[in-house]
Scaffold this motif. Structure first.
Motif, PDB file in Angstrom:
ATOM      1  N   LYS A   7      16.025 -17.228  39.878  1.00  0.00           N
ATOM      2  CA  LYS A   7      16.950 -16.309  39.210  1.00  0.00           C
ATOM      3  C   LYS A   7      18.284 -16.987  38.921  1.00  0.00           C
ATOM      4  N   GLU A   8      18.687 -17.910  39.795  1.00  0.00           N
ATOM      5  CA  GLU A   8      19.949 -18.618  39.582  1.00  0.00           C
ATOM      6  C   GLU A   8      19.892 -19.456  38.307  1.00  0.00           C
ATOM      7  N   ALA A   9      18.771 -20.144  38.076  1.00  0.00           N
ATOM      8  CA  ALA A   9      18.593 -20.942  36.861  1.00  0.00           C
ATOM      9  C   ALA A   9      18.564 -20.042  35.632  1.00  0.00           C
ATOM     10  N   ALA A  10      17.883 -18.897  35.747  1.00  0.00           N
ATOM     11  CA  ALA A  10      17.832 -17.945  34.633  1.00  0.00           C
ATOM     12  C   ALA A  10      19.221 -17.392  34.332  1.00  0.00           C
ATOM     13  N   LEU A  11      19.982 -17.071  35.360  1.00  0.00           N
ATOM     14  CA  LEU A  11      21.333 -16.543  35.179  1.00  0.00           C
ATOM     15  C   LEU A  11      22.222 -17.567  34.473  1.00  0.00           C
ATOM     16  N   ALA A  12      22.159 -18.816  34.895  1.00  0.00           N
ATOM     17  CA  ALA A  12      22.958 -19.870  34.260  1.00  0.00           C
ATOM     18  C   ALA A  12      22.560 -20.027  32.794  1.00  0.00           C
ATOM     19  N   ARG A  32       4.128  -6.973  21.672  1.00  0.00           N
ATOM     20  CA  ARG A  32       5.172  -7.337  20.714  1.00  0.00           C
ATOM     21  C   ARG A  32       6.382  -7.947  21.425  1.00  0.00           C
ATOM     22  N   THR A  33       7.108  -8.763  20.709  1.00  0.00           N
ATOM     23  CA  THR A  33       8.347  -9.325  21.243  1.00  0.00           C
ATOM     24  C   THR A  33       9.500  -8.883  20.372  1.00  0.00           C
ATOM     25  N   GLU A  34      10.670  -8.882  20.962  1.00  0.00           N
ATOM     26  CA  GLU A  34      11.893  -8.569  20.216  1.00  0.00           C
ATOM     27  C   GLU A  34      13.047  -9.322  20.851  1.00  0.00           C
ATOM     28  N   PRO A  35      14.100  -9.548  20.082  1.00  0.00           N
ATOM     29  CA  PRO A  35      15.260 -10.265  20.616  1.00  0.00           C
ATOM     30  C   PRO A  35      15.895  -9.512  21.785  1.00  0.00           C
ATOM     31  N   CYS A  36      16.592 -10.248  22.600  1.00  0.00           N
ATOM     32  CA  CYS A  36      17.261  -9.677  23.765  1.00  0.00           C
ATOM     33  C   CYS A  36      18.679 -10.239  23.803  1.00  0.00           C
ATOM     34  N   SER A  37      19.668  -9.370  23.754  1.00  0.00           N
ATOM     35  CA  SER A  37      21.061  -9.813  23.776  1.00  0.00           C
ATOM     36  C   SER A  37      21.434 -10.351  25.159  1.00  0.00           C
ATOM     37  N   LYS A  38      22.527 -11.062  25.208  1.00  0.00           N
ATOM     38  CA  LYS A  38      23.021 -11.599  26.480  1.00  0.00           C
ATOM     39  C   LYS A  38      23.285 -10.475  27.472  1.00  0.00           C
ATOM     40  N   GLU A  39      23.914  -9.399  27.009  1.00  0.00           N
ATOM     41  CA  GLU A  39      24.232  -8.266  27.883  1.00  0.00           C
ATOM     42  C   GLU A  39      22.967  -7.618  28.431  1.00  0.00           C
ATOM     43  N   GLU A  40      21.967  -7.443  27.555  1.00  0.00           N
ATOM     44  CA  GLU A  40      20.721  -6.830  28.000  1.00  0.00           C
ATOM     45  C   GLU A  40      19.978  -7.755  28.959  1.00  0.00           C
ATOM     46  N   ALA A  41      19.979  -9.053  28.677  1.00  0.00           N
ATOM     47  CA  ALA A  41      19.310 -10.017  29.559  1.00  0.00           C
ATOM     48  C   ALA A  41      19.931  -9.993  30.957  1.00  0.00           C
ATOM     49  N   LEU A  42      21.251  -9.915  31.024  1.00  0.00           N
ATOM     50  CA  LEU A  42      21.918  -9.853  32.332  1.00  0.00           C
ATOM     51  C   LEU A  42      21.518  -8.595  33.091  1.00  0.00           C
ATOM     52  N   ARG A  43      21.366  -7.484  32.371  1.00  0.00           N
ATOM     53  CA  ARG A  43      20.953  -6.227  33.000  1.00  0.00           C
ATOM     54  C   ARG A  43      19.498  -6.309  33.467  1.00  0.00           C
ATOM     55  N   LEU A  44      18.618  -6.856  32.608  1.00  0.00           N
ATOM     56  CA  LEU A  44      17.195  -6.947  32.948  1.00  0.00           C
ATOM     57  C   LEU A  44      16.924  -7.918  34.089  1.00  0.00           C
ATOM     58  N   THR A  65      13.470 -20.935  25.758  1.00  0.00           N
ATOM     59  CA  THR A  65      13.523 -19.473  25.640  1.00  0.00           C
ATOM     60  C   THR A  65      13.158 -18.857  26.981  1.00  0.00           C
ATOM     61  N   LEU A  66      13.903 -17.841  27.364  1.00  0.00           N
ATOM     62  CA  LEU A  66      13.591 -17.072  28.566  1.00  0.00           C
ATOM     63  C   LEU A  66      13.002 -15.742  28.113  1.00  0.00           C
ATOM     64  N   GLU A  67      11.775 -15.479  28.558  1.00  0.00           N
ATOM     65  CA  GLU A  67      11.078 -14.260  28.156  1.00  0.00           C
ATOM     66  C   GLU A  67      11.038 -13.268  29.312  1.00  0.00           C
ATOM     67  N   PHE A  68      11.390 -12.027  29.021  1.00  0.00           N
ATOM     68  CA  PHE A  68      11.260 -10.917  29.957  1.00  0.00           C
ATOM     69  C   PHE A  68       9.986 -10.184  29.553  1.00  0.00           C
ATOM     70  N   CYS A  69       8.931 -10.310  30.335  1.00  0.00           N
ATOM     71  CA  CYS A  69       7.640  -9.718  29.998  1.00  0.00           C
ATOM     72  C   CYS A  69       7.393  -8.495  30.886  1.00  0.00           C
TER      73      CYS A  69
END
Length: 77
Positions: A7-12, A32-44, A65-69
């Protein structure tokens, strides 16, 4: 160079403006995939982690690319 599966690497990566996407279901099942903003990625990031489970983090595109599946019970059938 392989990225750490932590998670530390993902956060950086997110904080440095890395490319993130969201996927709903397995790609091979038509998820399906869709873009993820920085703010949303931090929340997810609080809910997702590397490894197995319904909320999986995955490095894609040779670690660019970091994917939230997000999976459901239907994906496991």
């Amino acid at each position: 160079m392989e990225r750490e599966r932590t998670k530390e690497a993902a956060l950086a990566f997110i904080e440095n403006g890395g490319h993130c996407i969201k996927r709903f279901g397995w790609a091979w099942k038509g998820g399906r995939t869709e873009p993820c903003s920085k703010e949303e990625a931090l929340r997810l990031l609080q809910k997702f982690d590397f490894g197995k489970g319904y909320y999986e983090l995955v490095w894609r595109d040779r670690f660019q690319t970091l994917e939230f599946c997000e999976l459901s019970e239907g994906d496991m059938l």
